[in-house]
Every structure is written in C-alpha cells, then in structure tokens.
Design a protein around this motif. Structure first.
Motif, short mmCIF file in Angstrom:
data_model
loop_
_atom_site.label_atom_id
_atom_site.label_comp_id
_atom_site.label_asym_id
_atom_site.label_seq_id
_atom_site.Cartn_x
_atom_site.Cartn_y
_atom_site.Cartn_z
N GLU A 129 31.06 -27.00 -20.48
CA GLU A 129 30.21 -26.86 -19.41
C GLU A 129 31.05 -25.74 -18.31
OE1 GLU A 129 32.14 -31.13 -18.78
OE2 GLU A 129 31.41 -29.73 -20.28
N LEU A 130 32.41 -25.42 -18.63
CA LEU A 130 33.16 -24.62 -17.74
C LEU A 130 32.92 -22.94 -18.33
CD1 LEU A 130 36.59 -26.09 -17.30
CD2 LEU A 130 34.58 -26.11 -15.60
N MET A 131 32.40 -22.76 -19.45
CA MET A 131 32.22 -21.70 -19.90
C MET A 131 31.15 -20.65 -19.25
SD MET A 131 34.75 -21.34 -22.12
CE MET A 131 34.23 -19.64 -22.51
N PRO A 132 30.09 -21.13 -18.73
CA PRO A 132 29.15 -20.36 -18.07
C PRO A 132 29.65 -19.66 -16.80
CG PRO A 132 27.88 -22.37 -18.92
CD PRO A 132 29.39 -22.61 -19.15
N ALA A 133 30.70 -20.54 -16.31
CA ALA A 133 31.20 -20.33 -14.96
C ALA A 133 32.30 -19.50 -15.03
CB ALA A 133 31.63 -21.32 -14.03
N LEU A 134 32.92 -19.36 -16.12
CA LEU A 134 33.97 -18.34 -16.53
C LEU A 134 33.35 -17.12 -16.81
CD1 LEU A 134 36.57 -20.38 -18.86
CD2 LEU A 134 37.03 -19.28 -16.81
N MET A 135 32.36 -17.08 -17.61
CA MET A 135 31.74 -15.85 -18.03
C MET A 135 31.14 -15.09 -16.60
SD MET A 135 32.45 -15.23 -20.74
CE MET A 135 33.29 -15.97 -22.36
N GLU A 136 30.47 -15.93 -15.82
CA GLU A 136 29.83 -15.33 -14.51
C GLU A 136 30.88 -14.69 -13.66
OE1 GLU A 136 28.03 -18.20 -12.00
OE2 GLU A 136 26.38 -18.73 -13.81
N LEU A 137 31.97 -15.18 -13.78
CA LEU A 137 33.28 -14.55 -12.76
C LEU A 137 33.53 -13.51 -13.57
CD1 LEU A 137 35.04 -18.20 -11.77
CD2 LEU A 137 33.91 -16.60 -10.35
N SER A 138 33.95 -13.58 -14.84
CA SER A 138 34.21 -12.52 -15.55
C SER A 138 33.17 -11.01 -15.66
CB SER A 138 34.46 -12.85 -16.94
OG SER A 138 35.46 -13.68 -17.20
N HIS A 139 32.09 -11.55 -15.69
CA HIS A 139 31.19 -10.28 -15.58
C HIS A 139 30.96 -9.68 -14.19
CE1 HIS A 139 29.14 -10.21 -19.42
NE2 HIS A 139 29.02 -11.50 -19.47
N HIS A 140 31.36 -10.63 -12.83
CA HIS A 140 31.32 -10.17 -11.72
C HIS A 140 32.63 -9.20 -11.52
CE1 HIS A 140 31.10 -9.63 -7.56
NE2 HIS A 140 32.29 -10.36 -7.40
N ALA A 141 33.69 -9.63 -12.00
CA ALA A 141 35.17 -9.07 -11.65
C ALA A 141 35.22 -7.66 -12.47
CB ALA A 141 36.25 -9.87 -12.41
N THR A 142 34.62 -7.57 -13.57
CA THR A 142 34.65 -6.30 -14.43
C THR A 142 33.48 -5.40 -14.29
OG1 THR A 142 33.79 -7.53 -16.50
CG2 THR A 142 36.26 -7.47 -16.11
N GLY A 143 32.54 -5.89 -13.41
CA GLY A 143 31.09 -5.16 -13.40
C GLY A 143 31.00 -4.20 -12.36
N MET A 144 31.89 -4.03 -11.54
CA MET A 144 31.65 -2.96 -10.51
C MET A 144 31.99 -1.52 -10.76
SD MET A 144 34.32 -4.83 -7.51
CE MET A 144 34.35 -6.59 -7.14
N PRO A 145 31.34 -0.73 -10.29
CA PRO A 145 31.56 0.76 -10.49
C PRO A 145 33.18 0.96 -10.47
CG PRO A 145 29.68 0.41 -8.89
CD PRO A 145 30.29 -1.01 -9.13
N ALA A 146 33.68 2.14 -11.28
CA ALA A 146 35.25 2.03 -11.21
C ALA A 146 35.77 2.77 -10.01
CB ALA A 146 35.40 3.30 -12.13
N GLY A 147 34.91 3.35 -8.99
CA GLY A 147 35.48 3.90 -7.87
C GLY A 147 35.45 2.60 -6.78
N GLN A 148 34.62 1.59 -6.79
CA GLN A 148 34.61 0.56 -6.15
C GLN A 148 35.75 -0.50 -6.55
OE1 GLN A 148 30.74 -1.58 -6.00
NE2 GLN A 148 31.62 -3.40 -4.60
N SER A 149 36.17 -0.50 -7.86
CA SER A 149 37.27 -1.25 -8.24
C SER A 149 38.55 -0.86 -7.85
CB SER A 149 36.98 -1.31 -9.95
OG SER A 149 35.86 -2.03 -10.36
N PHE A 150 38.69 0.48 -7.71
CA PHE A 150 39.91 1.00 -7.26
C PHE A 150 39.98 0.68 -5.91
CE2 PHE A 150 41.54 4.80 -4.68
CZ PHE A 150 42.66 4.70 -5.31
N PHE A 151 39.10 1.28 -5.02
CA PHE A 151 39.26 0.80 -3.36
C PHE A 151 39.44 -0.83 -3.15
CE2 PHE A 151 37.50 4.86 -3.25
CZ PHE A 151 38.43 5.50 -2.72
N ARG A 152 38.72 -1.66 -4.03
CA ARG A 152 38.76 -3.10 -3.70
C ARG A 152 40.23 -3.50 -4.10
NH1 ARG A 152 33.89 -6.19 -3.86
NH2 ARG A 152 32.48 -5.17 -2.30
N ALA A 153 40.88 -2.64 -5.12
CA ALA A 153 42.25 -3.06 -5.61
C ALA A 153 43.43 -2.72 -4.44
CB ALA A 153 42.51 -2.32 -6.89
N ILE A 154 43.06 -1.86 -3.73
CA ILE A 154 44.03 -1.31 -2.77
C ILE A 154 44.55 -2.71 -1.90
CG2 ILE A 154 44.66 0.18 -0.90
CD1 ILE A 154 42.87 2.27 -2.20
N PRO A 155 43.38 -3.24 -1.15
CA PRO A 155 43.74 -4.54 -0.18
C PRO A 155 44.47 -5.44 -1.14
CG PRO A 155 41.61 -3.81 0.16
CD PRO A 155 41.93 -3.02 -1.11
#
Length: 273
Positions: free
Chosen positions: A154-180
C-alpha cells in the motif's frame, strides 16, 4: 561589599565565555577543521559512509510516503506529511554519514582558507567519491523497495507519486528549486556548532522547510529517480538531463557558491593566514 578575588573574577570570566554563542569566526574555524578531517579520511571510509548515507536518506522518501498513505486527504496534510522528509536527514547528519550536500560547505572552507591546485584536487576527489557513493546507496535501496516485499504494497503508490513529482519538473525549474535546498543544508551545517544540544530540532525544522517549499535535493531525489529507473518508468538520459544534473548544479550553487562565499565574507578579514 567585599571585592572579588582574582580567582573569582577569572571564574566569572570563564563562565561568561562558556555561555556566549560562538561567533562567526569560531563557527568558520570549527567547520573548516571538520572539513580538514574529512579530506584526510581514507577513500574506503568515504565510500562506505557515502553508500550508507545514500541508503539511509531513503527514509525521507519513505517517511513522506507513510504520511501520505495513512493521513486523510485534507488541506493541512502536506504540512504534516513533509515532516517525514526530515527523517532521512536526521539519521544521516546525526549519524555522521557522508552526505554530498554537506561536503559542499565543510570541505570548501579549507579550500577558501588555503587556495591552490592541490587543495582543489583533494576537494574534487572527495566530492566525486561521496556523490557516487550516495547514488550507489540510493539505487541499492530503490532496488530493495521496488523488487522485494520489504515494504507493504500500500506504500508503493505514494512512493511513485512522490518520485514522479520530484523528477517531473522542467530542468530549469529543477535547477532553481535546488539552490534554496543547497543554501538550507549549508545553513544547517553552519548552525549545528551553536545548537547546544538542539541539533535534532535544527535539522528537523530546516529539512522540513526543503520539503514544504518543494525544493529539490540531489541525494534524497536520487532515491526517487532510482525508484523510477529500476521500475522502467524513467530512462537514463531524461533522468540525468531533466533531474540529476540540474539539481546537482543548483545544490552546489546554493551550498557552495552562495552560502560558503557569504560565510567566508563575514570572517575573511579576521582569519590568520
């Protein structure tokens, strides 16, 4: 009123000094010495400590998934759910394991104090070893989670949701979100020498802020990236170009270029060279 003896005055002075918070110069020196010690560690020790950190940081993703799975779907759930993100950082930082984003400040301070090609090479070697070890640990735990019955299904759906969200941003957004996120982790390193037994709360509060602010962290995010890769939901190049490289660059900019330069600027005129 009886005048104080010299011994009493000395004792009072020592009490005052011990009660004072560490100033910026002393904090810089504490972290610089920690960085020197890290640079002296054998490669094997760095590898095993880095792999352990990559494995244990997965508790951040797992903690969030548990909260998301079992809490009711309400507007306040994300604020509580993001406390789960702090779990992996608590284990890794309080356990003294090698986390790449911590090394971006602890080892760069010796480089700032004693710049040179030899020191630059030592820092680059440590960063490379620790980052690779962190990623190896992330993939190891991702394989365990995805391909064994180690976790309740029952934990796998939430793990996959979190994983898709974390890796699904555009590259530029991922870069700037990583600075803070890089700034925050470096700030934790800077605050811990002055935390006086409250290190747990410093780490809990500020790593919660990374999750609550939806910022990106290269090592914790590598667990999520690895989960998608080992289940065939994310290919190598999109993982590297869309997530790993931009987030790595952003964390380094936040943790080293911005934070370390700011902290060095506070004390550089007070340091003895």
């Amino acid at each position: 009123m009886t005048p104080k003896s010299r011994k009493e005055r000395d004792q009072e002075d020592r009490s005052i000094e011990s009660a004072k918070s560490l100033g910026a110069k002393l904090i810089f020196e504490v972290i610089r010495r920690e960085g020197d010690e890290e640079l002296e560690r054998p490669i094997r020790s760095l590898i095993w400590s880095g792999v352990a950190a990559g494995i244990m940081i997965s508790m951040s993703v797992l903690g969030e998934a548990i909260f998301r799975t079992y809490l009711p779907d309400t507007p306040w759930r994300p604020l509580l759910e993001n406390l789960g993100y702090s779990l992996g950082f608590l284990v890794v930082i309080l356990g003294g394991m090698q986390l790449f984003t911590e090394n971006t400040i602890t080892t760069v301070l010796p480089l700032m104090s004693r710049p040179g090609l030899r020191m630059l090479g030592r820092v680059a070697r440590l960063w490379t070893v620790v980052l690779i070890a962190n990623v190896v640990g992330a993939f190891a735990i991702a394989i365990l989670y995805a391909h064994t019955p180690a976790l309740p299904s029952e934990l796998m759906p939430a793990l996959m949701e979190l994983s898709h969200h974390a890796t699904g941003m555009p590259a530029g957004q991922s870069f700037f979100r990583a600075i803070p996120a890089g700034v925050i982790v470096a700030a934790i390193v800077w605050m811990l020498p002055n935390s006086e037994g409250f290190g747990f709360w410093v780490i809990l509060t500020f790593t919660w802020l990374i999750a609550a602010g939806d910022f990106t962290h290269v090592v914790a995010g590598s667990v999520e990236m690895a989960l998608l890769m080992v289940t065939g939901q994310l290919a190598l190049w999109p993982a590297l170009s869309g997530f790993f490289i931009p987030v790595l660059a952003g964390n380094v900019v936040g943790g080293t270029v911005i934070f370390a330069l700011i902290t060095y600027g506070q004390v550089r005129h007070e340091l003895k060279h």
